[in-house]
Design a protein around this motif. Structure first.
Motif, PDB file in Angstrom:
ATOM      1  N   PRO A 212     -30.111  82.021  39.377  1.00 44.24           N
ATOM      2  CA  PRO A 212     -28.698  81.905  38.978  1.00 44.24           C
ATOM      3  C   PRO A 212     -27.892  83.133  39.398  1.00 44.24           C
ATOM      4  N   THR A 213     -27.445  83.174  40.648  1.00 44.98           N
ATOM      5  CA  THR A 213     -26.778  84.356  41.183  1.00 44.98           C
ATOM      6  C   THR A 213     -25.352  84.105  41.675  1.00 44.98           C
ATOM      7  N   LEU A 214     -25.007  82.869  42.003  1.00 44.47           N
ATOM      8  CA  LEU A 214     -23.723  82.604  42.650  1.00 44.47           C
ATOM      9  C   LEU A 214     -22.620  82.346  41.637  1.00 44.47           C
ATOM     10  N   ARG A 215     -21.527  83.098  41.768  1.00 45.46           N
ATOM     11  CA  ARG A 215     -20.321  82.838  40.993  1.00 45.46           C
ATOM     12  C   ARG A 215     -19.356  81.996  41.833  1.00 45.46           C
ATOM     13  N   TYR A 216     -18.267  81.606  41.216  1.00 46.37           N
ATOM     14  CA  TYR A 216     -17.299  80.767  41.917  1.00 46.37           C
ATOM     15  C   TYR A 216     -16.842  81.415  43.225  1.00 46.37           C
ATOM     16  N   GLN A 217     -16.489  82.706  43.171  1.00 47.88           N
ATOM     17  CA  GLN A 217     -15.991  83.363  44.374  1.00 47.88           C
ATOM     18  C   GLN A 217     -17.075  83.462  45.450  1.00 47.88           C
ATOM     19  N   ASP A 218     -18.349  83.565  45.042  1.00 45.98           N
ATOM     20  CA  ASP A 218     -19.444  83.602  46.009  1.00 45.98           C
ATOM     21  C   ASP A 218     -19.595  82.246  46.701  1.00 45.98           C
ATOM     22  N   GLU A 219     -19.503  81.187  45.917  1.00 46.48           N
ATOM     23  CA  GLU A 219     -19.603  79.844  46.494  1.00 46.48           C
ATOM     24  C   GLU A 219     -18.466  79.605  47.482  1.00 46.48           C
ATOM     25  N   GLN A 220     -17.259  80.052  47.126  1.00 50.28           N
ATOM     26  CA  GLN A 220     -16.119  79.855  48.013  1.00 50.28           C
ATOM     27  C   GLN A 220     -16.300  80.624  49.314  1.00 50.28           C
ATOM     28  N   LEU A 221     -16.911  81.798  49.237  1.00 55.78           N
ATOM     29  CA  LEU A 221     -17.175  82.567  50.450  1.00 55.78           C
ATOM     30  C   LEU A 221     -18.143  81.817  51.361  1.00 55.78           C
ATOM     31  N   LEU A 222     -19.223  81.283  50.797  1.00 53.84           N
ATOM     32  CA  LEU A 222     -20.207  80.557  51.598  1.00 53.84           C
ATOM     33  C   LEU A 222     -19.599  79.299  52.213  1.00 53.84           C
ATOM     34  N   LEU A 223     -18.769  78.591  51.439  1.00 47.97           N
ATOM     35  CA  LEU A 223     -18.118  77.385  51.972  1.00 47.97           C
ATOM     36  C   LEU A 223     -17.134  77.734  53.083  1.00 47.97           C
ATOM     37  N   ALA A 224     -16.399  78.821  52.915  1.00 47.37           N
ATOM     38  CA  ALA A 224     -15.445  79.237  53.947  1.00 47.37           C
ATOM     39  C   ALA A 224     -16.158  79.699  55.206  1.00 47.37           C
ATOM     40  N   CYS A 225     -17.403  80.174  55.064  1.00 51.25           N
ATOM     41  CA  CYS A 225     -18.177  80.643  56.219  1.00 51.25           C
ATOM     42  C   CYS A 225     -18.918  79.517  56.921  1.00 51.25           C
ATOM     43  N   GLY A 226     -18.821  78.289  56.416  1.00 50.85           N
ATOM     44  CA  GLY A 226     -19.412  77.175  57.136  1.00 50.85           C
ATOM     45  C   GLY A 226     -20.433  76.361  56.390  1.00 50.85           C
TER      46      GLY A 226
ATOM     47  N   GLU B  51      -8.610  79.338  50.442  1.00 49.37           N
ATOM     48  CA  GLU B  51     -10.037  79.663  50.394  1.00 49.37           C
ATOM     49  C   GLU B  51     -10.534  79.915  48.976  1.00 49.37           C
ATOM     50  N   ILE B  52      -9.608  80.262  48.066  1.00 48.13           N
ATOM     51  CA  ILE B  52     -10.022  80.628  46.720  1.00 48.13           C
ATOM     52  C   ILE B  52      -8.831  80.438  45.788  1.00 48.13           C
ATOM     53  N   VAL B  53      -9.083  80.356  44.495  1.00 46.57           N
ATOM     54  CA  VAL B  53      -8.024  80.136  43.509  1.00 46.57           C
ATOM     55  C   VAL B  53      -7.987  81.315  42.537  1.00 46.57           C
ATOM     56  N   HIS B  54      -6.792  81.844  42.304  1.00 45.52           N
ATOM     57  CA  HIS B  54      -6.586  82.898  41.301  1.00 45.52           C
ATOM     58  C   HIS B  54      -5.627  82.379  40.227  1.00 45.52           C
ATOM     59  N   GLN B  55      -5.526  83.128  39.132  1.00 52.57           N
ATOM     60  CA  GLN B  55      -4.588  82.775  38.064  1.00 52.57           C
ATOM     61  C   GLN B  55      -3.702  83.976  37.754  1.00 52.57           C
TER      62      GLN B  55
ATOM     63  N   PHE C 135      -8.864  87.247  38.980  1.00 57.03           N
ATOM     64  CA  PHE C 135      -9.341  87.017  40.339  1.00 57.03           C
ATOM     65  C   PHE C 135     -10.389  85.903  40.351  1.00 57.03           C
ATOM     66  N   ALA C 136     -10.278  85.004  41.321  1.00 47.65           N
ATOM     67  CA  ALA C 136     -11.264  83.933  41.517  1.00 47.65           C
ATOM     68  C   ALA C 136     -11.530  83.194  40.210  1.00 47.65           C
ATOM     69  N   CYS C 137     -10.482  82.615  39.654  1.00 47.11           N
ATOM     70  CA  CYS C 137     -10.608  81.897  38.382  1.00 47.11           C
ATOM     71  C   CYS C 137      -9.918  80.548  38.523  1.00 47.11           C
ATOM     72  N   ARG C 138     -10.657  79.474  38.284  1.00 49.90           N
ATOM     73  CA  ARG C 138     -10.061  78.142  38.322  1.00 49.90           C
ATOM     74  C   ARG C 138      -9.310  77.876  37.024  1.00 49.90           C
ATOM     75  N   SER C 139      -8.421  76.912  37.063  1.00 47.10           N
ATOM     76  CA  SER C 139      -7.565  76.648  35.904  1.00 47.10           C
ATOM     77  C   SER C 139      -8.372  76.274  34.670  1.00 47.10           C
ATOM     78  N   GLU C 140      -9.487  75.531  34.869  1.00 45.31           N
ATOM     79  CA  GLU C 140     -10.290  75.141  33.710  1.00 45.31           C
ATOM     80  C   GLU C 140     -11.083  76.305  33.113  1.00 45.31           C
ATOM     81  N   GLY C 141     -11.096  77.445  33.814  1.00 41.27           N
ATOM     82  CA  GLY C 141     -11.836  78.591  33.298  1.00 41.27           C
ATOM     83  C   GLY C 141     -10.977  79.655  32.651  1.00 41.27           C
TER      84      GLY C 141
END
Length: 496
Positions: A290-304, A374-378, A418-424
């Motif tokens: 259990p290592t990936l946070r939301y911003q980490d997942e978004q980085l991996l998705l943006a990288c391909g 690439e990412i969502v902030h609040q 930083f890197a926070c979705r609305s539901e969070g």
């Protein structure tokens, strides 16, 4: 004219050269026998044909063969492993000139390095004697298919008939005849009494390279299980997987992500592969800790990354998810500059209560990732309850993450997550405020633009100092009655 008689195939993908070598690979003996019958039955009546197979292979083809169709002359030759490998020496005895040879052979007879020379010799003989040779192999052998694809100058056409995606599939890697050269196409087949036919409308896969069935995986993602089939290749490290994937076109490439794996190294590997090999490659990351946070997942998705399998998914669930992306083409836009992307998706090394000017400048810089999708902030505006100032409301706050900052402006508390979705948002506020933030603030507004940060209050460079928590007078809604001990005595009948 000889045809690969699969109804629904265009002429460019079904006609043979009058002389040359074609290879049709089948996963199962049953499919190989059926395809042999279908190819032979489609030959014109005047053709001179020959079938070479093992004794068992001959029986399986001929048992249900309809002699009312196909060539008037069909010579039969029994062959074993040695006979197939030395076939070029026996061609004169087969009377090869002008003949169509159909070879039913097991893929297991070839080892590393032999098949290229074998194909080259047979193709030269076929062209010299104006003959057509059709090889129909049986048995899974992904390494063999890969070698044939690389040495395509020795084969005029290469196709696979395989079981996958819920049915029978026909994958043409390449096909050449007098009409030209056709590229990769993967279509579904229906199996009727007369043989195989295209099911539905063929859809050419223009950006696939013919290695769609190949899975290149880091050993860790299989939880100790061996390679699951001939189509799987397993490697010990991320670098080994990446090196092999750099030669792939549309294979599935699976990396492991655990606590010991640096995120930026994996992200750079994904970005490099996507940039080098294009959009048909399926890039999968399996989280093994259990290592990936939301911003980490978004980085991996943006990288391909095509798919991220979360920690806790069982092996069977993981394999189902991998199977679900077969045929998938990555549709996002890949940023050209990896370092700039990494900067956009990483917070500034700042957190907590800061000056209004520093807040505005930091938010504008970190907002770039949101502008690019690439990412969502609040960005929130919190207005304190009557009797409380914004600084008093901040007296008991704990900021733990870089990029989570706040400032006081216009008698309100501005908060950037930083890197926070609305539901969070509510969960984030629960972590930051030690007291009930719903009682500390009477108003909460979400800002969708940064226009409010350009006003004069955000020119203030004064760093606010919240008062000590003990000195803050809480609003009435938060005051609790004082608890006073009361002495009681117990009797047999109850409390007195």
């Amino acid at each position: 004219m000889s045809l690969l008689a699969i109804p629904g195939l265009d002429a460019e993908r079904s006609q043979f050269h009058e002389q040359g070598l074609y290879w049709l690979a089948c996963d199962t003996p049953q499919d190989a026998a059926a395809l042999c019958r279908q190819v032979i039955k489609a030959l014109p009546e005047h053709a001179r044909a020959a079938l070479l197979a093992s004794p068992r292979g001959l029986r399986e083809v001929l048992d249900s063969f309809d002699t009312a169709s196909g060539p008037a002359e069909l010579a039969l030759y029994e062959a074993d492993t040695r006979a197939f490998l030395q076939l070029h020496k026996d061609l004169p005895r087969i009377d090869i000139p002008g003949r169509t040879l159909v070879l039913r052979v097991p893929t297991s007879i070839w080892d590393e390095g032999k098949v290229e020379r074998w194909c080259q010799t047979l193709r030269q003989a076929a062209q010299a004697h104006q003959s057509l040779i059709v090889v129909i192999s049986e048995g899974q052998h992904s390494a063999l298919i890969e070698r044939l694809r690389e040495f395509n100058q020795s084969v005029d056409g290469l196709a696979q008939l395989y079981r996958g995606q819920g049915g029978v599939r026909f994958l043409q890697h390449f096909w050449s005849n007098r009409l030209g050269v056709a590229g990769t196409q993967d279509v579904g087949l229906a199996h009727h009494a007369e043989g195989f036919a295209i099911a539905g409308r063929p859809q050419p896969v223009t950006d696939a390279g013919g290695d769609e069935l190949l899975c290149l995986a880091q050993r860790q993602v299989l939880e100790g299980a061996p390679a699951l089939s001939e189509h799987w290749q397993v490697f010990d490290s991320l670098n080994d997987v990446g090196a092999r994937a750099s030669r792939a076109v549309s294979a599935t490439v699976i990396f492991a992500m655990d606590g010991g794996q640096r995120l930026d190294v994996l992200a750079r590997q994904l970005h490099s592969l996507r940039q080098l090999r294009g959009n048909a490659l399926k890039l999968v990351v399996r989280e093994t800790a259990p290592t990936l946070r939301y911003q980490d997942e978004q980085l991996l998705l943006a990288c391909g990354a095509s798919l991220i399998v979360p920690f806790g998914a069982s092996l069977s669930r993981f394999l189902t998810m991998v199977d679900s992306i077969q045929g998938y083409v990555w549709r996002r836009r890949l940023p050209a500059d990896f370092d700039a992307l990494l900067k956009r998706l990483r917070p500034l090394p700042i957190c907590g209560l800061v000056a209004a000017r520093a807040f505005a400048e930091a938010v504008q810089e970190m907002w770039q990732g949101l502008r690019n999708g690439e990412i969502v902030h609040q960005l929130l505006v919190l207005r304190p309850a009557p009797g409380l100032s914004p600084l008093q409301a901040c007296s008991r706050t704990v900021f733990r993450r870089d990029g989570d900052i706040a400032c006081v402006a216009d008698d309100a508390l501005y908060l950037f997550l930083f890197a926070c979705r609305s539901e969070g948002v509510e969960q984030a506020l629960d972590h930051i405020f030690q007291l009930s933030w719903k009682e500390l603030f009477i108003g909460q507004e979400v800002l969708l633009t940064l226009d409010s940060l350009s006003g004069s209050p955000f020119l203030d460079e004064t760093v606010p100092q919240p008062p000590l928590a003990e000195s803050v007078a809480l609003p009435l809604a938060q005051k609790r009655p004082v608890l006073i001990p009361r002495q009681i005595s117990l009797t047999r009948g109850g409390a007195a």
